[in-house]
Design an enzyme around this catalytic site. Structure first.
Site, mmCIF file in Angstrom:
data_model
loop_
_atom_site.group_PDB
_atom_site.id
_atom_site.type_symbol
_atom_site.label_atom_id
_atom_site.label_comp_id
_atom_site.label_asym_id
_atom_site.label_seq_id
_atom_site.Cartn_x
_atom_site.Cartn_y
_atom_site.Cartn_z
ATOM 1 N N LYS A 1 0.847 -1.196 0.000
ATOM 2 C CA LYS A 1 0.000 0.000 0.000
ATOM 3 C C LYS A 1 0.882 1.245 0.000
ATOM 4 O O LYS A 1 1.890 1.307 0.693
ATOM 5 C CB LYS A 1 -0.924 0.011 1.219
ATOM 6 C CG LYS A 1 -1.990 -1.079 1.206
ATOM 7 C CD LYS A 1 -2.998 -0.914 2.326
ATOM 8 C CE LYS A 1 -4.012 0.175 2.020
ATOM 9 N NZ LYS A 1 -5.145 0.194 2.946
ATOM 10 N N GLU B 1 -20.360 -7.284 8.681
ATOM 11 C CA GLU B 1 -21.319 -6.590 9.550
ATOM 12 C C GLU B 1 -22.400 -7.527 10.061
ATOM 13 O O GLU B 1 -22.792 -7.461 11.237
ATOM 14 C CB GLU B 1 -21.954 -5.418 8.789
ATOM 15 C CG GLU B 1 -21.014 -4.262 8.506
ATOM 16 C CD GLU B 1 -20.188 -4.462 7.245
ATOM 17 O OE1 GLU B 1 -19.427 -3.554 6.885
ATOM 18 O OE2 GLU B 1 -20.307 -5.537 6.601
ATOM 19 N N ARG C 1 -25.932 -3.414 5.520
ATOM 20 C CA ARG C 1 -25.621 -4.773 5.087
ATOM 21 C C ARG C 1 -25.994 -5.818 6.144
ATOM 22 O O ARG C 1 -25.875 -7.014 5.894
ATOM 23 C CB ARG C 1 -24.129 -4.871 4.749
ATOM 24 C CG ARG C 1 -23.768 -3.991 3.572
ATOM 25 C CD ARG C 1 -22.397 -4.270 3.042
ATOM 26 N NE ARG C 1 -21.342 -3.745 3.879
ATOM 27 C CZ ARG C 1 -20.091 -3.529 3.450
ATOM 28 N NH1 ARG C 1 -19.769 -3.790 2.217
ATOM 29 N NH2 ARG C 1 -19.187 -3.043 4.258
#
Length: 612
Positions: A269, A354, A382
């Protein structure tokens, strides 16, 4: 700047990658955005564009915050200057923005399902097109991914999944040997050998296959992607996700296989910008910063409600061992990181899961604990079924902490926290309430910890409350009770605020006062249950009623009040300053609110016109 011809020339790819990195750094350092994911995925995207034509073979990004290089390679070099600005370029891929963007991608873990849908369509159309999905390793923590992989392993549609592994390695790379094995596994010889082995094994008598099958198992073990192989998918990797030659070689081999292929690419990253390289969460999404020092240029000295939540819950957890909590891949974004560091056995990050997080906390509530579920308003969507089935029906005291409620600004329509009141208010047993400032947020959290027989949800905005100081005296929260902040003698105008809408109403009232117009002001506090006893007489006494809340109008706070009045046979005109029936675009929050007509000055003007 266009790259249509240059991108097909292998000798120019390194220079193109360098130009893209410089452009991303130049713009994001000025405007903010998702920096490290886009830098980390850049080489993969350059290689994808070299091997494939995205207008023919759709590129499907997961999540779209790693797709800046794709935008720049598809004719949006100049437009990139207005990244995430109102009326400018979205921070995510969006089909309305370019034909090269196959699908919108603001939430994670959808790419493989989308690619599988494309592959089915191509099959029915008898087309040789191939969908290419680019998915990060973090997105692989969501169940939706494995539902799609499960079907793909059965159906065997041709498609390519590039797994961008930038944080947790599925296996440790072993230098030159690892690269050699990856290319060997991708080679036609290797793939033909595997296919040939399966044919031979299927024809051999059972008694003669033991050694052959042992050889096949040993062969598979040289690949670290055995889990994907067991699902029935071809696995190649790990490869160096910053070595263009290696990526291109692998993509070409995968394309030739005409089968479902997972390419495991290891990346860093923030690649190319030393300050951001590695696992530094603060560089994932950034505000404007100094390109040389890496220091943020933000001058805001406000204490964010997220920080108040974090510190307050920590203080509560120190005194009450029953308090536990989860977040879903957003430990620092929700302020849960402080609790996870202090009490690692009581607070958890369940990754992008979630639904699992909600259900696990339902069980903890059943076992006598006090769970706090800290999830952004837009992401809690979600887990709706789990809120209904696992929490609501049994009326379990799970506390939902909805960060980023209301207008969120530059992240735009996929992240606006405008639906939570509408989708939670309809659930029986659910308690909904909202603080108006940091001081009342603390009181709201203490109140939430004492609720024993019902689930509840409290919401607060991104960044800061409109009321940055405790302008009004702070009463303790009492179930279903509003707070009257000011009662005008004229009783002509009643402003009803909910959550951050109280601050908006406060500033509207100040503007009206300058015009010699006094208005009553109520902090509704609870959207469910409503304070019928306190609210009904106030509404009947006042001539003009206005509701202010950072929610959708349909199913929102104004609707709740009208439903309450209707149940009493009371007919009253109420004007709601909530968001109309639309998906709200990205842009600086104040600019978006201006577009929606929700600035205090705009609201005050409408009120003056109504009462004239």
């Amino acid at each position: 700047m266009l790259f249509e011809e240059e991108i097909k020339d292998p000798s120019k790819l390194e220079e193109i990658a360098s130009q893209l990195r410089n452009r991303i750094l130049e713009v994001v350092s000025q405007k903010g955005g998702h920096l490290s994911p886009s830098l980390g995925a850049l080489d993969l995207i350059v290689a994808m564009h070299h091997v494939f034509d995205c207008k023919k073979d759709p590129f499907i990004f997961d999540v779209g915050h790693q797709a800046y290089a794709h935008k720049l390679l598809t004719g949006r070099w100049e437009e990139f200057e207005n990244l995430r600005q109102f009326g400018g370029m979205s921070g995510f891929p969006h089909p309305k923005e370019s034909e090269c963007d196959f699908f919108i991608a603001g939430h994670s873990s959808t790419s493989i399902s989308l690619a599988l849908g494309c592959a089915k369509a191509f099959s029915l159309q008898q087309s040789d097109q191939i969908p290419i999905a680019l998915i990060g390793d973090g997105a692989m923590s969501a169940g939706l991914v494995y539902e799609a992989l499960n079907e793909l392993g059965e159906r065997k549609y041709p498609m390519i999944i590039v797994l961008n592994d930038n944080e947790m390695s599925i296996s440790k790379p072993i230098g030159a040997i690892s690269r050699y094995l990856s290319q060997m596994i991708a080679s036609p010889f290797c793939q033909n050998l595997k296919g040939g082995m399966k044919k031979i094994l299927s024809r051999m008598p059972q008694s003669a296959t033991y050694m052959a099958r042992k050889f096949e198992e040993s062969f598979k073990l040289i690949s670290p992607g055995i889990i994907f192989e067991e699902l029935g998918l071809n696995y190649i990797g790990p490869i160096d996700g910053h070595n263009l030659e290696e990526i291109i070689f692998t993509l070409k081999r995968a394309k030739e296989m005409k089968a479902p292929v997972i390419i495991h690419a290891q990346t860093i990253k923030g690649k190319g910008y030393k300050n951001a390289e590695g696992r530094h969460e603060k560089w994932h999404g950034v505000t404007p910063f100094d390109l040389h020092s890496g220091e943020s240029l933000s001058t805001s000295g406000n204490i964010a409600p997220t920080k108040v939540f974090s510190q307050t819950l920590l203080q509560m957890a120190e005194k009450d061992e029953k308090i536990v909590g989860i977040t879903a891949a957003m430990p620092s974004g929700t302020g849960m990181d402080l609790l996870m560091e202090t009490y690692p056995h009581r607070f958890w990050d369940v990754a992008i899961a979630e639904a699992h997080g909600v259900t696990s906390m339902a069980a903890m509530a059943k076992m006598g604990f006090k769970p706090f579920v800290a999830i952004y308003s837009t992401f809690l969507q979600r887990a709706y079924d789990e809120i209904v089935h696992d929490v609501g029906i049994l009326s379990l005291p799970v506390r939902f902490i909805l960060d980023r409620a209301g207008i969120v600004g530059e992240d735009g329509e996929t992240h606006q926290g405008l639906l939570d009141v509408a989708y939670l208010r309809s659930i029986p047993n659910m308690v909904l309430f909202a603080p108006r400032d940091n001081a009342s947020l603390q009181k709201a959290l203490y109140f939430a910890s004492k609720i024993e027989n019902a689930p509840c949800a409290l919401r607060f905005p991104r960044g800061r409350f409109m009321l940055q100081e405790a302008i009004y005296s702070e009463e303790e929260f009492e179930m279903g009770k509003m707070e009257l902040l000011h009662l005008s003698d004229a009783k002509n105008i009643l402003l009803i605020g909910y959550g951050n809408g109280v601050g908006r109403a406060h500033f509207v009232r100040e503007i009206l006062l300058k015009e010699g117009i006094d208005a009553s002001l109520v902090d509704l506090r609870f959207c469910k249950p409503l304070d019928q006893e306190g609210l009904t007489p106030l509404i009947q006494e006042h001539r003009h009623i206005f509701v202010l809340s950072d929610t959708y109008e349909k199913g929102g706070v104004g609707s709740a009040i009208l439903e309450m009045l209707s149940s009493q046979g009371i007919c009253k005109v109420i004007t709601s300053f909530e968001v109309k029936d639309m998906f709200v675009p990205h842009g600086r929050t104040e600019r978006v609110e201006e577009m929606l007509g929700l600035l205090p000055s705009q609201i005050a003007q409408v009120i003056q016109e109504r009462i004239a």
